[in-house]
Design a protein around this motif. Structure first.
Motif, PDB file in Angstrom:
ATOM      1  N   ARG A 232       0.831  -1.205   0.000  1.00 57.02           N
ATOM      2  CA  ARG A 232       0.000   0.000   0.000  1.00 57.02           C
ATOM      3  C   ARG A 232       0.870   1.261   0.000  1.00 57.02           C
ATOM      4  NH1 ARG A 232      -5.093   1.275   4.020  1.00 57.02           N
ATOM      5  NH2 ARG A 232      -5.151   3.518   3.750  1.00 57.02           N
ATOM      6  N   GLU A 262       4.405  -7.385  -9.028  1.00 49.10           N
ATOM      7  CA  GLU A 262       3.426  -6.454  -8.451  1.00 49.10           C
ATOM      8  C   GLU A 262       3.833  -5.011  -8.749  1.00 49.10           C
ATOM      9  OE1 GLU A 262       0.725  -6.671  -6.379  1.00 49.10           O
ATOM     10  OE2 GLU A 262       0.674  -8.675  -5.522  1.00 49.10           O
ATOM     11  N   HIS A 466      -8.026 -10.825 -10.235  1.00 50.16           N
ATOM     12  CA  HIS A 466      -9.078 -11.114  -9.268  1.00 50.16           C
ATOM     13  C   HIS A 466      -9.349 -12.616  -9.337  1.00 50.16           C
ATOM     14  CE1 HIS A 466     -12.940 -11.012  -7.120  1.00 50.16           C
ATOM     15  NE2 HIS A 466     -12.550  -9.836  -6.679  1.00 50.16           N
ATOM     16  N   PRO A 476     -12.792  -2.305  -2.446  1.00 47.68           N
ATOM     17  CA  PRO A 476     -11.333  -2.290  -2.293  1.00 47.68           C
ATOM     18  C   PRO A 476     -10.892  -0.974  -1.647  1.00 47.68           C
ATOM     19  CG  PRO A 476     -11.890  -1.502  -4.457  1.00 47.68           C
ATOM     20  CD  PRO A 476     -13.201  -1.734  -3.736  1.00 47.68           C
ATOM     21  N   ARG A 524      -7.148  -1.873  -4.826  1.00 51.63           N
ATOM     22  CA  ARG A 524      -6.561  -3.142  -4.384  1.00 51.63           C
ATOM     23  C   ARG A 524      -7.292  -3.665  -3.161  1.00 51.63           C
ATOM     24  NH1 ARG A 524      -2.212  -4.643  -0.779  1.00 51.63           N
ATOM     25  NH2 ARG A 524      -1.225  -6.574  -1.464  1.00 51.63           N
ATOM     26  N   SER A 527      -5.272  -9.911  -2.954  1.00 52.03           N
ATOM     27  CA  SER A 527      -4.508 -10.135  -4.179  1.00 52.03           C
ATOM     28  C   SER A 527      -5.198  -9.529  -5.405  1.00 52.03           C
ATOM     29  CB  SER A 527      -4.309 -11.639  -4.397  1.00 52.03           C
ATOM     30  OG  SER A 527      -5.573 -12.285  -4.540  1.00 52.03           O
ATOM     31  N   SER A 528      -6.353  -8.938  -5.206  1.00 52.39           N
ATOM     32  CA  SER A 528      -7.105  -8.348  -6.317  1.00 52.39           C
ATOM     33  C   SER A 528      -6.615  -6.933  -6.592  1.00 52.39           C
ATOM     34  CB  SER A 528      -8.605  -8.322  -5.996  1.00 52.39           C
ATOM     35  OG  SER A 528      -9.075  -9.613  -5.692  1.00 52.39           O
ATOM     36  N   LYS A 529      -6.433  -6.636  -7.853  1.00 54.43           N
ATOM     37  CA  LYS A 529      -5.921  -5.314  -8.219  1.00 54.43           C
ATOM     38  C   LYS A 529      -6.568  -4.828  -9.505  1.00 54.43           C
ATOM     39  CE  LYS A 529      -1.879  -7.066  -8.104  1.00 54.43           C
ATOM     40  NZ  LYS A 529      -2.267  -8.229  -7.300  1.00 54.43           N
TER      41      LYS A 529
END
Length: 538
Positions: A232, A262, A466, A476, A524, A527-529
């Motif tokens: 973050r 990432e 996702h 998110p 985010r 693990s979803s972005k």
């Protein structure tokens, strides 16, 4: 800022002399000391002190004419510094440093208030209208981001233990702070001949200020965090810092990792022109270095980007071709300094990319309180120019309103400036607000503007990753500029699958923020972005 007794003892010991460079002042006020005639006399006195000290003078404040400790309250001390700054400018000088003490600590008594010692130097304050790029570093922990930057800003090789990484500053506008380290900052530059201007000892703030003062071109680094749990913070560094370029590091002894992917995904999703440095090449064989280069190139091609080997194609090609689509790749070692001259040449020549036009705006990244100065808001100027004395609006506050404030002083990498343009990492001392009222994600804009904060906006979003799908009401954390806030996403068609793009309404969960069309953001959750662009604000 608070300091040890050495500077104060020196001022009191040497005292005022007609031919000396030390001056005692209990306090200065605008009404009395900036009045016609009085200002000219005091400016002449200040000029005499500076000349007597071979270009440097010392002003002890909160001290009587005979050197006695008087102490003044914080508001009076702040006004005194403002008046002294005006007098210095009138005399062709500037305040280079201010150190403060509690009066009782200085004379071991019950005396209340503040005393301080201001160091003034000949010459106008630094003119910040120079060429300046901001580079954000990213990469897995222990891959050598901070060490590489530390060797760049000092020109010194690392000791093999990451020693040069300690030279990165945890705060670009240091007056007084008690912040935990997260993002860190470094700076170096180049003179008119293109020669590097570096720091002998980055732990000395005068060295950092000297780079800002001497260089015709500045390169500032925003060094992000490599640990996965603090992704973050890395997103905040990439999205909220008005970067011109990204620099992703990949260690030759480890190769690309999940965190590497990432960070690369965030850099490229925000359309930031990026280069990749393969670090720690001194630790492995040439064959291993070549293998990691191939892994990096595959990683880039899988992201539909074109890798460009600086070794094969040269610096000219890297400078001309770098873009959101073309990613230069080069090999480096902070221990042997291999590859660092190429980075110097690239950074000396890269053009500024961040858009700077428009009215002044700056999203707040940090805040802190300075004894005798008050609240300081720190961040990267997003657009326009801010000058000392500008009347601004700060907000939105919790109730959605904006507070009228004034820019009392501005500092960049320890150096006081009269103005700051877009792309500058600065701290702005503000009037009429307490530090605890300032929050990350707030914005500073001109007072004549009529900003309207919103709780929701329309956006074009793309789901990068996702496990299943994004349904209506998915919640998110949205990272927009320096805003990091829980929000709900409502896709136009009710859902979005991984790889899908579509219109959606984004609604902040707890409070409104200032949002503008065209701003890009990252969202985010676990693990979803995904990424998005603001298309409409109502």
């Amino acid at each position: 800022m608070s300091a040890d007794r050495g500077t104060l003892d020196f001022a009191l010991e040497h005292g005022e002399r007609e031919d000396g460079s030390v001056e005692f002042k209990e306090r200065l006020t605008r009404g009395v000391h900036l009045a016609d005639g009085r200002m000219e006399s005091l400016a002449a006195q200040l000029r005499h002190r500076v000349l007597s000290g071979d270009g440097e003078a010392t002003y002890a404040v909160g001290v009587t004419d005979d050197g006695g400790i008087a102490g003044i309250d914080p508001d009076a001390f702040s006004e005194t510094m403002d008046v002294l700054s005006v007098l210095a400018e009138e005399a062709g000088a500037h305040i280079d440093d201010v150190q403060t003490w509690n009066a009782g600590d200085a004379d071991d008594s019950d005396t209340e208030g503040l005393i301080g010692v201001a160091t003034l130097k000949e010459g106008a304050v630094f003119d910040s209208d120079d060429d300046h790029i901001v580079v954000g570093t990213a990469g897995h922990v222990d891959h050598g981001k901070s060490t590489l930057v530390g060797s760049l800003v000092t020109g010194d090789p690392d000791d093999g233990q990451g020693g040069t990484r300690s030279f990165l500053d945890v705060q670009p506008h240091e007056m007084e702070r008690g912040l935990s380290a997260d993002l860190s900052y470094g700076v170096y530059g180049f003179d008119e001949q293109g020669m590097a201007v570096r720091m002998d000892n980055p732990d000395r703030k005068s060295d950092r200020a000297g780079v800002v003062e001497e260089a015709e071109r500045l390169v500032s680094f925003v060094d992000t965090v490599g640990h996965e749990p603090w992704l973050r913070t890395t997103i905040r560094g990439i999205v909220g810092q008005k970067l011109d370029y990204g620099l992703l590091v990949v260690a030759a002894d480890d190769g690309p990792t999940k965190t590497t992917r990432e960070h690369l995904g965030i850099l490229l999703a925000t359309d930031l022109p990026t280069m990749v440095a393969v670090t720690k090449t001194d630790m492995v064989s040439d064959e291993r270095v070549a293998e990691v280069e191939r892994e990096v190139e595959r990683l880039l091609r899988n992201a539909e980007k074109t890798p460009l080997s600086v070794e094969r194609h040269g610096v000219d090609a890297a400078v001309e071709e770098i873009s959101p689509q073309v990613v230069p790749v080069l090999k480096t070692s902070a221990v042997t300094m291999d590859g660092l001259p190429l980075l110097d040449e690239i950074f000396e020549r890269l053009p500024k990319t961040a858009q700077t036009a428009g009215d002044f705006s700056m999203y707040i990244d940090r805040s802190y309180s300075v004894t005798g100065v008050g609240a300081v808001a720190s961040g990267t100027v997003r657009s326009g120019t801010v000058e000392v004395g500008d009347e601004l609006l700060l907000g939105p506050m919790a109730d959605g309103q904006f507070r009228e404030v004034e820019a009392r002083s501005i500092e960049m990498h320890y150096h006081k400036v009269e103005e700051a343009q877009a792309g500058r990492i600065v701290g702005i001392a503000l009037s009429n607000v307490k530090e605890e009222e300032i929050e990350r994600g707030m914005v500073l804009v001109p007072r004549e503007r009529d900003p309207t904060p919103v709780r929701e906006f329309e956006a074009e979003v793309m789901v990068l990753n996702h496990p299943t799908r994004i349904d209506d009401g998915y919640e998110p954390v949205v990272h927009l500029e320096t805003v990091s806030e829980a929000a709900s996403i409502h896709p136009e068609g009710g859902q979005l699958l991984p790889g899908d793009s579509g219109e959606a309404t984004v609604r902040f969960k707890f409070r409104p923020y200032l949002v503008e069309e065209g701003q890009r953001f990252v969202f985010r959750e676990g693990s979803s972005k995904g990424v998005g662009t603001v298309t409409s604000v109502e």
